[in-house]
Enzyme design. Structure first.
Site, mmCIF file in Angstrom:
data_model
loop_
_atom_site.group_PDB
_atom_site.id
_atom_site.type_symbol
_atom_site.label_atom_id
_atom_site.label_comp_id
_atom_site.label_asym_id
_atom_site.label_seq_id
_atom_site.Cartn_x
_atom_site.Cartn_y
_atom_site.Cartn_z
ATOM 1 N N LYS A 53 40.775 53.137 27.443
ATOM 2 C CA LYS A 53 41.497 51.855 27.547
ATOM 3 C C LYS A 53 42.235 51.764 26.248
ATOM 4 O O LYS A 53 43.579 51.047 26.281
ATOM 5 C CB LYS A 53 40.371 50.580 27.593
ATOM 6 C CG LYS A 53 39.703 50.594 28.797
ATOM 7 C CD LYS A 53 41.035 50.288 29.898
ATOM 8 C CE LYS A 53 40.352 49.576 31.078
ATOM 9 N NZ LYS A 53 41.414 49.430 32.226
ATOM 10 N N TYR B 15 35.117 54.917 28.712
ATOM 11 C CA TYR B 15 36.145 53.684 29.113
ATOM 12 C C TYR B 15 36.744 53.388 27.956
ATOM 13 O O TYR B 15 38.084 52.937 28.005
ATOM 14 C CB TYR B 15 35.147 52.675 29.930
ATOM 15 C CG TYR B 15 35.921 51.450 30.351
ATOM 16 C CD1 TYR B 15 36.429 51.445 31.419
ATOM 17 C CD2 TYR B 15 35.551 50.333 29.447
ATOM 18 C CE1 TYR B 15 36.831 50.191 31.768
ATOM 19 C CE2 TYR B 15 36.282 48.960 30.000
ATOM 20 C CZ TYR B 15 36.753 49.170 31.168
ATOM 21 O OH TYR B 15 37.406 47.929 31.659
HETATM 22 P P1 NAD Z 1 37.502 45.550 40.129
HETATM 23 O O1 NAD Z 1 36.502 46.459 40.478
HETATM 24 O O2 NAD Z 1 37.077 44.264 40.872
HETATM 25 O O3 NAD Z 1 38.861 45.793 40.605
HETATM 26 C C1 NAD Z 1 39.379 47.107 40.337
HETATM 27 C C2 NAD Z 1 39.921 47.696 41.698
HETATM 28 O O4 NAD Z 1 40.635 48.927 41.446
HETATM 29 C C3 NAD Z 1 39.026 47.721 42.767
HETATM 30 O O5 NAD Z 1 39.712 47.035 43.825
HETATM 31 C C4 NAD Z 1 39.227 49.195 43.141
HETATM 32 O O6 NAD Z 1 38.770 49.706 44.477
HETATM 33 C C5 NAD Z 1 40.579 49.702 42.561
HETATM 34 N N1 NAD Z 1 40.460 51.272 42.108
HETATM 35 C C6 NAD Z 1 39.702 51.785 41.572
HETATM 36 N N2 NAD Z 1 40.117 53.057 41.466
HETATM 37 C C7 NAD Z 1 41.286 53.289 41.941
HETATM 38 C C8 NAD Z 1 41.992 54.264 42.226
HETATM 39 N N3 NAD Z 1 41.853 55.483 41.809
HETATM 40 N N4 NAD Z 1 43.304 54.187 42.557
HETATM 41 C C9 NAD Z 1 43.604 52.703 43.193
HETATM 42 N N5 NAD Z 1 42.794 51.771 43.233
HETATM 43 C C10 NAD Z 1 41.531 51.711 42.352
HETATM 44 O O7 NAD Z 1 37.337 45.301 38.687
HETATM 45 P P2 NAD Z 1 38.325 44.143 37.674
HETATM 46 O O8 NAD Z 1 37.484 43.542 36.994
HETATM 47 O O9 NAD Z 1 39.208 43.355 38.673
HETATM 48 O O10 NAD Z 1 39.089 45.155 36.849
HETATM 49 C C11 NAD Z 1 40.505 45.244 36.929
HETATM 50 C C12 NAD Z 1 41.126 45.851 35.766
HETATM 51 O O11 NAD Z 1 40.582 44.957 34.545
HETATM 52 C C13 NAD Z 1 40.368 47.480 35.415
HETATM 53 O O12 NAD Z 1 41.449 48.152 34.682
HETATM 54 C C14 NAD Z 1 39.279 46.923 34.279
HETATM 55 O O13 NAD Z 1 38.920 48.171 33.549
HETATM 56 C C15 NAD Z 1 39.878 45.902 33.416
HETATM 57 N N6 NAD Z 1 39.088 45.009 32.603
HETATM 58 C C16 NAD Z 1 38.216 44.102 33.265
HETATM 59 C C17 NAD Z 1 37.558 43.106 32.568
HETATM 60 C C18 NAD Z 1 36.533 42.201 33.210
HETATM 61 O O14 NAD Z 1 35.959 41.447 32.315
HETATM 62 N N7 NAD Z 1 36.588 41.972 34.459
HETATM 63 C C19 NAD Z 1 37.424 43.311 31.313
HETATM 64 C C20 NAD Z 1 38.169 44.466 30.768
HETATM 65 C C21 NAD Z 1 38.940 45.081 31.499
#
Ligand code: NAD
Length: 306
Positions: free
Chosen positions: A169, A165
């Site tokens: 990223k 990851y």
């Molecule tokens: P989440 O799991 O709630 O949302 C991610 C969404 O992406 C899900 O609804 C999932 O079904 C969808 N998804 C996964 N693979 C997919 C694909 N191949 N094609 C289309 N859709 C797909 O997680 P989140 O926390 O809302 O994460 C959103 C983004 O933010 C991600 O890229 C994550 O890595 C990044 N992020 C989140 C955090 C955090 O604190 N939540 C921190 C750093 C980075």
């Protein structure tokens, strides 16, 4: 202009992974501010298993019942062309792309399997590439585009159990910085955010009282500003979470210069080590040219043609 007044009327916004978490918040926001929204979501688990249309459909319904315009798309971001086609087929244009979809396959490096590595790469890096690459010709032709990709503190700083990851990223940082340079003359602005927010991704690793202070809707204002037509920010990295927003940049120590002769030995480097790692008078380079200029100024490189 106050963020409350930012609108996106007539624009089409594609949000990947918008069936839940942060993506859902972005989609609902853009839907409430006049944009046509493509709500993409594969609908699988946070580990990237399974799939279905329910997650995207639910968000589309929410936007429509509030009077907004939205259509679903259930493709994986690996098929970015199909996602952008949904925008073109339904709304005739694409103005904003939010590369947000993501999954986790956390495991210590010792126990990492090829599939854990490959799947993370495919969703985060290949997915962001495929969506951006499909949107790019439209952005260029209309001389307008706003692209956000989603990095993570895990990528910027490293995080135990997340080599796959973290690598993916940080790849999006380089991706964004280069696209910002290529897109600049076409008014295509590209930025990368490292959010921290409550979602199914973080709910297993953080306690409820902390999660309550990290609401996903608090990432929206930054994304809204960066994707608005009034923005001129590009090629930048932002951290956002819990009501705090900050910009990150590279910092380089002044460093040490060595003569280009036999005196440039490991011993000479060791002797100047304190200078090499001294950040008391730093520089903030913004491109490879800055490193060349430094060498030119010290007459270690011939001057570049002006
Ligand atoms: P989440 O799991 O709630 O949302 C991610 C969404 O992406 C899900 O609804 C999932 O079904 C969808 N998804 C996964 N693979 C997919 C694909 N191949 N094609 C289309 N859709 C797909 O997680 P989140 O926390 O809302 O994460 C959103 C983004 O933010 C991600 O890229 C994550 O890595 C990044 N992020 C989140 C955090 C955090 O604190 N939540 C921190 C750093 C980075």
């Amino acid at each position: 202009m106050a963020p409350a007044e930012l609108r996106y009327d007539g624009q089409t916004v594609v949000v990947t992974g918008a069936g839940g978490g942060l993506g859902r918040e972005y989609a609902i926001f853009f839907g409430s501010r006049g944009a046509n929204v493509v709500v993409n979501d594969l609908g699988g688990s946070f580990k990237g298993e399974g799939g279905g249309s329910a997650a995207a459909d639910k968000v589309v319904q929410e936007i429509r019942s509030a009077g907004g315009k939205a259509v679903p798309n259930y493709d994986s971001v690996e098929n970015g062309d199909a996602i952008i086609k949904t925008a073109i087929d339904n709304f005739g244009r694409i103005d904003v792309l939010i590369n947000n979809a993501g999954i986790l396959r956390d495991v210590s490096f010792r126990n990492m399997k090829q599939q854990d590595w490959d799947l993370i790469y495919k969703v985060h890096v290949k997915g962001a590439y495929k969506c951006a690459h499909a949107a790019w010709p439209y952005f260029r032709k209309q001389k307008y585009g706003r692209l956000i990709s989603t990095a993570s503190a895990a990528g910027l700083f490293g995080s135990f159990g997340q080599t796959n990851y973290s690598a993916a990223k940080l790849a999006l940082v380089g991706f964004t910085e280069t696209l910002a340079k290529e897109g600049h003359k076409y008014n295509i602005l590209c930025n990368v955010i490292a959010p921290i927010a409550a979602s199914r991704m973080t709910e297993t690793v953080m306690p409820p009282d902390v999660l309550e202070k990290l609401r996903p809707e608090w990432i929206v204002p930054l994304v809204a500003v960066l994707t608005h037509k009034s923005s001129d920010e590009t090629g930048s990295i932002y951290e956002a979470g819990g009501g705090h927003i900050a910009k990150l940049r590279w910092e380089r120590s002044k460093g040490a210069l060595f003569k280009q002769d036999d005196s440039f030995t490991p011993g000479a480097v060791a002797a100047k080590w304190k200078e090499i790692v001294d950040f008391s008078d730093p520089e903030h380079p913004q491109g490879p040219a800055n490193s060349m200029e430094l060498l030119e100024a010290a007459a270690q490189l011939p001057p570049s043609p002006k």
